[in-house]
Design a protein around this motif. Sequence first.
Motif, PDB file in Angstrom:
ATOM      1  N   PHE A  90      56.792 -14.006  11.548  1.00 33.11           N
ATOM      2  CA  PHE A  90      55.836 -15.006  11.620  1.00 33.11           C
ATOM      3  C   PHE A  90      55.951 -16.088  10.779  1.00 33.11           C
ATOM      4  O   PHE A  90      55.722 -17.094  10.925  1.00 33.11           O
ATOM      5  CB  PHE A  90      54.502 -14.154  11.271  1.00 33.11           C
ATOM      6  CG  PHE A  90      53.142 -15.078  11.447  1.00 33.11           C
ATOM      7  CD1 PHE A  90      52.784 -15.553  12.687  1.00 33.11           C
ATOM      8  CD2 PHE A  90      52.353 -14.897  10.440  1.00 33.11           C
ATOM      9  CE1 PHE A  90      51.580 -16.363  12.650  1.00 33.11           C
ATOM     10  CE2 PHE A  90      51.196 -15.731  10.421  1.00 33.11           C
ATOM     11  CZ  PHE A  90      50.982 -16.404  11.480  1.00 33.11           C
ATOM     12  N   ASN A  91      56.276 -15.648   9.390  1.00 34.47           N
ATOM     13  CA  ASN A  91      56.647 -16.690   8.400  1.00 34.47           C
ATOM     14  C   ASN A  91      57.644 -17.798   9.056  1.00 34.47           C
ATOM     15  O   ASN A  91      57.422 -18.891   8.917  1.00 34.47           O
ATOM     16  CB  ASN A  91      57.542 -16.125   7.225  1.00 34.47           C
ATOM     17  CG  ASN A  91      56.565 -15.519   6.220  1.00 34.47           C
ATOM     18  OD1 ASN A  91      55.404 -15.893   6.213  1.00 34.47           O
ATOM     19  ND2 ASN A  91      56.892 -14.445   5.524  1.00 34.47           N
TER      20      ASN A  91
ATOM     21  N   ARG B 221      48.452 -12.899   9.908  1.00 30.50           N
ATOM     22  CA  ARG B 221      49.666 -12.175   9.956  1.00 30.50           C
ATOM     23  C   ARG B 221      49.555 -11.021  11.024  1.00 30.50           C
ATOM     24  O   ARG B 221      48.537 -10.517  11.000  1.00 30.50           O
ATOM     25  CB  ARG B 221      50.369 -11.714   8.669  1.00 30.50           C
ATOM     26  CG  ARG B 221      50.576 -12.870   7.702  1.00 30.50           C
ATOM     27  CD  ARG B 221      51.295 -12.345   6.492  1.00 30.50           C
ATOM     28  NE  ARG B 221      50.219 -11.460   5.654  1.00 30.50           N
ATOM     29  CZ  ARG B 221      50.539 -11.002   4.298  1.00 30.50           C
ATOM     30  NH1 ARG B 221      51.578 -10.848   4.026  1.00 30.50           N
ATOM     31  NH2 ARG B 221      49.538 -10.346   3.754  1.00 30.50           N
TER      32      ARG B 221
ATOM     33  N   GLU C  46      47.938  -7.978   9.938  1.00 32.71           N
ATOM     34  CA  GLU C  46      46.416  -7.793   9.634  1.00 32.71           C
ATOM     35  C   GLU C  46      45.806  -7.686  10.897  1.00 32.71           C
ATOM     36  O   GLU C  46      44.744  -7.039  10.937  1.00 32.71           O
ATOM     37  CB  GLU C  46      46.055  -9.375   9.090  1.00 32.71           C
ATOM     38  CG  GLU C  46      46.603  -9.520   7.902  1.00 32.71           C
ATOM     39  CD  GLU C  46      46.476 -10.730   7.118  1.00 32.71           C
ATOM     40  OE1 GLU C  46      45.196 -11.229   6.854  1.00 32.71           O
ATOM     41  OE2 GLU C  46      47.137 -11.619   6.700  1.00 32.71           O
TER      42      GLU C  46
ATOM     43  N   SER D  81      51.343 -16.710   5.198  1.00 28.49           N
ATOM     44  CA  SER D  81      51.310 -15.637   4.389  1.00 28.49           C
ATOM     45  C   SER D  81      50.636 -16.077   3.082  1.00 28.49           C
ATOM     46  O   SER D  81      51.035 -16.821   2.369  1.00 28.49           O
ATOM     47  CB  SER D  81      52.474 -14.938   3.929  1.00 28.49           C
ATOM     48  OG  SER D  81      52.436 -14.109   3.109  1.00 28.49           O
ATOM     49  N   PRO D  82      49.492 -15.541   2.844  1.00 26.25           N
ATOM     50  CA  PRO D  82      48.793 -15.556   1.468  1.00 26.25           C
ATOM     51  C   PRO D  82      49.642 -15.274   0.245  1.00 26.25           C
ATOM     52  O   PRO D  82      49.725 -15.630  -0.823  1.00 26.25           O
ATOM     53  CB  PRO D  82      47.485 -14.532   1.629  1.00 26.25           C
ATOM     54  CG  PRO D  82      47.895 -13.628   2.678  1.00 26.25           C
ATOM     55  CD  PRO D  82      48.973 -14.334   3.554  1.00 26.25           C
ATOM     56  N   ARG D  83      50.851 -14.568   0.637  1.00 28.64           N
ATOM     57  CA  ARG D  83      51.725 -14.217  -0.451  1.00 28.64           C
ATOM     58  C   ARG D  83      52.750 -15.342  -0.905  1.00 28.64           C
ATOM     59  O   ARG D  83      53.351 -15.126  -1.931  1.00 28.64           O
ATOM     60  CB  ARG D  83      52.671 -12.994  -0.252  1.00 28.64           C
ATOM     61  CG  ARG D  83      51.679 -11.786   0.408  1.00 28.64           C
ATOM     62  CD  ARG D  83      52.343 -10.676  -0.388  1.00 28.64           C
ATOM     63  NE  ARG D  83      51.215  -9.564  -0.154  1.00 28.64           N
ATOM     64  CZ  ARG D  83      50.808  -8.887  -1.340  1.00 28.64           C
ATOM     65  NH1 ARG D  83      51.242  -8.750  -2.230  1.00 28.64           N
ATOM     66  NH2 ARG D  83      49.758  -7.910  -0.860  1.00 28.64           N
ATOM     67  N   LEU D  84      52.850 -16.345  -0.123  1.00 24.17           N
ATOM     68  CA  LEU D  84      53.914 -17.205  -0.192  1.00 24.17           C
ATOM     69  C   LEU D  84      53.331 -18.471  -0.414  1.00 24.17           C
ATOM     70  O   LEU D  84      52.414 -19.210   0.518  1.00 24.17           O
ATOM     71  CB  LEU D  84      54.891 -17.554   0.937  1.00 24.17           C
ATOM     72  CG  LEU D  84      55.640 -16.178   1.568  1.00 24.17           C
ATOM     73  CD1 LEU D  84      56.331 -16.164   2.684  1.00 24.17           C
ATOM     74  CD2 LEU D  84      56.665 -15.887   0.362  1.00 24.17           C
TER      75      LEU D  84
END
Lengths: 376, 100
Positions: free
Chosen positions: A277-278, A290, A293, B79-82
């Motif tokens: 997905f990234n 994501r 989720e 992504s909230p992490r990136l």
Amino acid sequence: MTATETIPTERIALTLADMAVVDADVHVNDTPGALAPYCDLPWRLSLQALDGASYPYLQVPGFAPNLRLDPPIPGSHPYRSVDTAAEMRAELSELEIDVGILFPDHMLTFAALPNIDYATALAQAYNRWLMEEWLLKQPGLYGVMLASPQNPEAAAREIERYAKVEKIVGIYLPTAGVNPLWGHRLYDPIMAAADASGLPVCLHSVTLVSPAFPCQLDQFENHFGRQVLSHSFAMMANLTSLIHSGVPARFPNLRVVFTEAGIAWVPYMMWRMDKYFNEYRRMVPFLEKRPSEYIKERMWFATQPIEEPDNPKDLVATIDLLGGPERVLFASDWPHHDFDHPRTIMKLPMPAAAKRQIMGENALALFGISAPVGKL
Amino acid sequence: MVRLGRIEVGVFNVDGEFYALPNICPHQFGPLCAGTVNGTTACSAATDWRFAWVREGEIVTCPWHGIEFDITTGKSLSSPRLRVRTYPVAVADGQVTVTI
Ligand code: FES
């Protein structure tokens, strides 16, 4: 948290009798002779003609996508089936299970059936029969109605018909051999009807020999290889299919249950889909978050056939990785050869509250079933 | 792209507003600011579930694995992490100043 739950779990003699036990996957023996009276003409005659046919021609009646090609090896465990509601009630009670969610036997290969008219009639017959002969006959038996992928419009009407029927608590999406996979827009009428009905959809696969699905299982030389991959590949492929076409985004109330593939594949798929997905978000811009989720919010996983690592703590860790005990539903798969006894979950080193969730609370809430009398 | 000591910063002009991001991707440390700057896709009930092209000029895509970042916030779209920090940029008398 109540006072008792602060006591270390080892010292609580928690038993099944203390909690609601819901089994998210048990199987009824849907033979052609049993279904015939419930089927419209002319297909009723087909079912009557198949009554008493040998096993391969019963799955689904008149069609044998899972022909066993193995030479028999004497000494294997026998094929088991449950033929009446009374038997099912007695056997589940023997296993200390209060509530069973009923799935079919022969209709597990339903999606591979090529004849659309026959499939449509057969699905309706199965749903009527399930209601009359099982769900209305004994307490604690609930059903998932069969939605025919061969005829999505008819399946959608069938969902509307059963949406408010108390004993129908979900929609069974036959998953073995389904082509195209369940995320295809062809099935949007089914997903829309499910979304509107509030009933969760339940994917259930089975071992099925098909050159197309789930992945060249016809090339395996024995049933060991086919069994290992059939259910889990079917679930991985269909989970990916649902996510990649945005089904959970397009149908925001839809809840999805994955059955009979164990649970350890789930963290892997979450991580794998989040990773891509990234990289490829532009291809799936309908996903607002994501993939993991969506999975953690609206998908559930039935335990059987539960993985049995040498260290049971690894299984508890796996449950946490896929979103915690709230995502997991106990299932036995009774009466099939690889069924799991409830104690497979009860013996895990996890808190009592988590066991209660997995053994029954999650399923009661998801399927909208009131707690069995005297439980909870 | 400007180098300040050991730090490389990409300075972007989005419709006359300036933004500065570190040239290092939080994913696997690729050269984020060397990526393509353009828009991205959208698809939702608001677009009648059809693909749309939106935010032209506001998205930089890391050249290594294609992760998209919002130039105006430093957040990835996936992504909230990136996410990367954004440096304050001031413009005065035709002079662009990045504070790090
Ligand atoms: S390093 Fe930037 S996307 Fe992987």
